[in-house]
Motif scaffolding. Sequence first.
Motif, mmCIF file in Angstrom:
data_model
loop_
_atom_site.group_PDB
_atom_site.id
_atom_site.type_symbol
_atom_site.label_atom_id
_atom_site.label_comp_id
_atom_site.label_asym_id
_atom_site.label_seq_id
_atom_site.Cartn_x
_atom_site.Cartn_y
_atom_site.Cartn_z
ATOM 1 N N ASN A 164 40.182 54.396 44.349
ATOM 2 C CA ASN A 164 41.172 55.057 45.130
ATOM 3 C C ASN A 164 42.400 54.452 45.327
ATOM 4 O OD1 ASN A 164 40.516 52.808 46.552
ATOM 5 N ND2 ASN A 164 40.342 53.795 48.428
ATOM 6 N N ALA A 220 47.959 30.825 46.463
ATOM 7 C CA ALA A 220 46.414 29.865 46.074
ATOM 8 C C ALA A 220 45.766 30.776 45.217
ATOM 9 C CB ALA A 220 45.807 29.535 47.185
ATOM 10 N N ASP A 244 45.323 42.843 54.708
ATOM 11 C CA ASP A 244 43.787 42.708 55.251
ATOM 12 C C ASP A 244 44.377 41.767 56.621
ATOM 13 O OD1 ASP A 244 42.708 44.327 53.489
ATOM 14 O OD2 ASP A 244 41.238 42.850 52.897
ATOM 15 N N GLY A 265 50.306 34.399 50.046
ATOM 16 C CA GLY A 265 49.027 35.204 49.677
ATOM 17 C C GLY A 265 49.389 35.705 48.270
ATOM 18 N N SER A 266 48.231 35.965 47.701
ATOM 19 C CA SER A 266 48.205 36.638 46.374
ATOM 20 C C SER A 266 47.406 37.608 46.073
ATOM 21 C CB SER A 266 47.611 35.154 45.362
ATOM 22 O OG SER A 266 46.335 35.002 45.883
ATOM 23 N N GLY A 267 47.411 38.630 46.973
ATOM 24 C CA GLY A 267 46.786 39.938 46.691
ATOM 25 C C GLY A 267 47.712 41.100 46.689
ATOM 26 N N PRO A 268 47.358 42.112 46.875
ATOM 27 C CA PRO A 268 48.305 43.431 46.682
ATOM 28 C C PRO A 268 49.192 43.255 47.749
ATOM 29 C CG PRO A 268 45.997 44.165 46.751
ATOM 30 C CD PRO A 268 45.860 42.682 47.025
ATOM 31 N N ALA A 269 48.951 42.856 48.844
ATOM 32 C CA ALA A 269 50.101 42.748 50.125
ATOM 33 C C ALA A 269 51.240 42.071 49.627
ATOM 34 C CB ALA A 269 49.516 42.570 51.326
ATOM 35 N N THR A 289 40.013 33.234 44.511
ATOM 36 C CA THR A 289 39.566 33.248 45.504
ATOM 37 C C THR A 289 39.529 34.515 46.540
ATOM 38 O OG1 THR A 289 41.193 32.290 46.707
ATOM 39 C CG2 THR A 289 39.392 30.808 45.944
ATOM 40 N N LEU A 333 40.587 47.587 55.683
ATOM 41 C CA LEU A 333 41.146 46.830 54.603
ATOM 42 C C LEU A 333 40.621 47.570 53.192
ATOM 43 C CD1 LEU A 333 38.277 43.976 56.097
ATOM 44 C CD2 LEU A 333 40.719 44.545 56.754
ATOM 45 N N GLN A 334 41.962 48.015 52.846
ATOM 46 C CA GLN A 334 42.043 48.862 51.610
ATOM 47 C C GLN A 334 43.466 48.449 51.055
ATOM 48 O OE1 GLN A 334 40.279 52.170 51.025
ATOM 49 N NE2 GLN A 334 38.931 50.449 51.218
ATOM 50 N N ILE A 335 43.443 48.672 49.355
ATOM 51 C CA ILE A 335 44.708 48.119 48.792
ATOM 52 C C ILE A 335 45.779 48.962 49.302
ATOM 53 C CG2 ILE A 335 45.198 48.002 46.392
ATOM 54 C CD1 ILE A 335 42.377 47.924 45.671
ATOM 55 N N ALA A 363 53.660 31.808 47.769
ATOM 56 C CA ALA A 363 52.886 30.921 47.618
ATOM 57 C C ALA A 363 51.437 31.448 47.300
ATOM 58 C CB ALA A 363 52.832 29.907 49.086
ATOM 59 N N ALA A 414 49.367 27.396 51.208
ATOM 60 C CA ALA A 414 50.359 26.995 52.285
ATOM 61 C C ALA A 414 49.686 26.398 53.314
ATOM 62 C CB ALA A 414 51.295 28.336 52.728
HETATM 63 C C1 LIG Z 1 34.029 43.946 46.109
HETATM 64 C C2 LIG Z 1 35.151 44.418 46.763
HETATM 65 C C3 LIG Z 1 35.363 45.732 46.479
HETATM 66 C C4 LIG Z 1 36.556 46.556 46.928
HETATM 67 N N1 LIG Z 1 36.994 47.657 46.419
HETATM 68 C C5 LIG Z 1 38.091 48.259 46.924
HETATM 69 C C6 LIG Z 1 38.218 49.672 46.594
HETATM 70 O O1 LIG Z 1 37.845 50.069 45.808
HETATM 71 N N2 LIG Z 1 39.390 50.111 47.031
HETATM 72 C C7 LIG Z 1 40.115 49.623 47.963
HETATM 73 O O2 LIG Z 1 41.216 50.178 48.475
HETATM 74 N N3 LIG Z 1 39.977 48.384 48.512
HETATM 75 C C8 LIG Z 1 38.652 47.834 48.165
HETATM 76 N N4 LIG Z 1 38.633 46.337 48.663
HETATM 77 C C9 LIG Z 1 39.348 45.856 49.655
HETATM 78 C C10 LIG Z 1 40.627 45.157 49.128
HETATM 79 O O3 LIG Z 1 40.230 44.141 47.993
HETATM 80 C C11 LIG Z 1 41.541 44.446 50.176
HETATM 81 O O4 LIG Z 1 41.618 45.301 51.145
HETATM 82 C C12 LIG Z 1 42.885 43.822 49.666
HETATM 83 O O5 LIG Z 1 42.669 43.096 48.584
HETATM 84 C C13 LIG Z 1 43.496 43.281 50.515
HETATM 85 O O6 LIG Z 1 44.680 42.775 49.982
HETATM 86 P P1 LIG Z 1 45.554 41.479 50.819
HETATM 87 O O7 LIG Z 1 46.637 41.130 49.827
HETATM 88 O O8 LIG Z 1 45.758 41.842 52.135
HETATM 89 O O9 LIG Z 1 44.614 40.554 50.720
HETATM 90 P P2 LIG Z 1 43.658 39.692 49.636
HETATM 91 O O10 LIG Z 1 43.441 40.489 48.436
HETATM 92 O O11 LIG Z 1 42.395 39.042 50.235
HETATM 93 O O12 LIG Z 1 44.847 38.513 49.107
HETATM 94 C C14 LIG Z 1 44.991 37.311 49.746
HETATM 95 C C15 LIG Z 1 45.112 36.092 49.109
HETATM 96 O O13 LIG Z 1 45.939 35.255 49.907
HETATM 97 C C16 LIG Z 1 45.567 33.855 49.132
HETATM 98 N N5 LIG Z 1 45.704 32.900 50.337
HETATM 99 C C17 LIG Z 1 44.892 32.980 51.529
HETATM 100 N N6 LIG Z 1 45.549 31.981 52.429
HETATM 101 C C18 LIG Z 1 46.542 31.375 51.616
HETATM 102 C C19 LIG Z 1 47.507 30.220 52.134
HETATM 103 N N7 LIG Z 1 47.493 29.725 52.994
HETATM 104 N N8 LIG Z 1 48.338 30.051 50.927
HETATM 105 C C20 LIG Z 1 48.475 30.651 49.685
HETATM 106 N N9 LIG Z 1 47.406 31.801 49.424
HETATM 107 C C21 LIG Z 1 46.794 32.188 50.301
HETATM 108 C C22 LIG Z 1 43.815 34.082 48.976
HETATM 109 O O14 LIG Z 1 43.520 33.162 47.896
HETATM 110 C C23 LIG Z 1 44.008 35.732 48.540
HETATM 111 O O15 LIG Z 1 43.788 35.389 47.026
HETATM 112 C C24 LIG Z 1 37.411 45.840 47.872
HETATM 113 C C25 LIG Z 1 37.034 44.412 48.460
HETATM 114 C C26 LIG Z 1 35.854 43.956 47.702
HETATM 115 C C27 LIG Z 1 35.600 42.393 48.358
#
Ligand SMILES: Cc1cc2nc3c(=O)[nH]c(=O)nc-3n(C[C@H](O)[C@H](O)[C@H](O)COP(=O)(O)OP(=O)(O)OC[C@H]3O[C@@H](n4cnc5c(N)ncnc54)[C@H](O)[C@@H]3O)c2cc1C
Length: 288
Positions: free
Chosen positions: A49, A34, A257, A10-14, A38, A263-265, A32, A81
Amino acid sequence: MANCDILIIGSGPAAWSCALTARQRNLNVIVAAASSATGWLQRAERIDNYPGLPQVSGKDLLRIFRQQAEDMGAQVMPLLARQIMPVCDAGYMTLVGNDVVESRSVVLAMGAARPRLLPGEEELLGMGVSWCGTCDGMFYREKEVAVLSAWQGGVEEGEFLAGLASRVDYYFLAKHDQPENVPYTLCAGTPRELVRQEDSRILLKTDKGERCYDGVFIFRPAVAPDSLLPGLALNGAFIQVDRRMETNMPHVYACGDCTGHPLQIAKAVGEGNIAAISAAEDMQGGTH
Ligand SMILES: Cc1cc2nc3c(=O)[nH]c(=O)nc-3n(C[C@H](O)[C@H](O)[C@H](O)COP(=O)(O)OP(=O)(O)OC[C@H]3O[C@@H](n4cnc5c(N)ncnc54)[C@H](O)[C@@H]3O)c2cc1C
């Protein structure tokens, strides 16, 4: 083949939070990741927040998270992945892009995005339909194949397959750029359905017509969790975890998420931290 203690997918906050804490515990970490383009957070213009960083944009927040994790020594593979395979008692082998990563633990931090499959796709997987050119391309030497791609990653796969197959037709599941002079044929129809024929070929139906292929390769920027790791227990659309972010598979954790609401950061970051601590404890034989 790359080797590490924890492979984070994954490539988000988690993912970045998990990587930070794992590095603090002195574990070898590969992420890993991606294309973060996206990821959901890229689209957030302003976040109000998340403590300590008022009015930050999603893009900036992701950049800061990633930089911090890399500065701490996390190694990043900017690739999807595709498949995780358990290796008896030794951890997991994961296909990342076209490379294999061996790890003792895996942390799933893939966000909530789920690919919408074509009718027929899941049933025909392994029977003429594939999600991996490197794994299955050899079966289609001198045969006719279709590539159905929802993202840029399909280009490299199409090029690879063009070196094997006698014909490669490339269809778009979603719009993306193409380099000049590609070694395959760009086709106009949007794929709608896959049907296996009596002669084992696959009929691809599009909004512009239909054509039979020996093989159909499908590429998207996300993989459903239970396709990535068969046997992974889900709770509806989300990965089932306990309070330690443990899944039903040994040494596999999930955070963010992909484990469910809210679904929050802040929740994603907190769960990433817990997943790293749990993985470290379990690898080091610590108490829970
Ligand atoms: C427009 C918008 C506004 C938002 N505003 C807020 C806000 O103000 N406050 C708040 O708390 N939350 C907000 N959120 C929600 C917040 O973005 C999510 O809760 C947070 O990003 C979740 O983090 P995550 O790391 O779980 O997943 P994500 O941020 O979804 O990251 C997952 C990443 O993993 C990558 N990935 C997926 N599958 C694979 C794989 N097989 N191999 C490699 N990489 C992969 C994807 O490309 C993606 O980049 C908002 C969301 C949106 C859409």
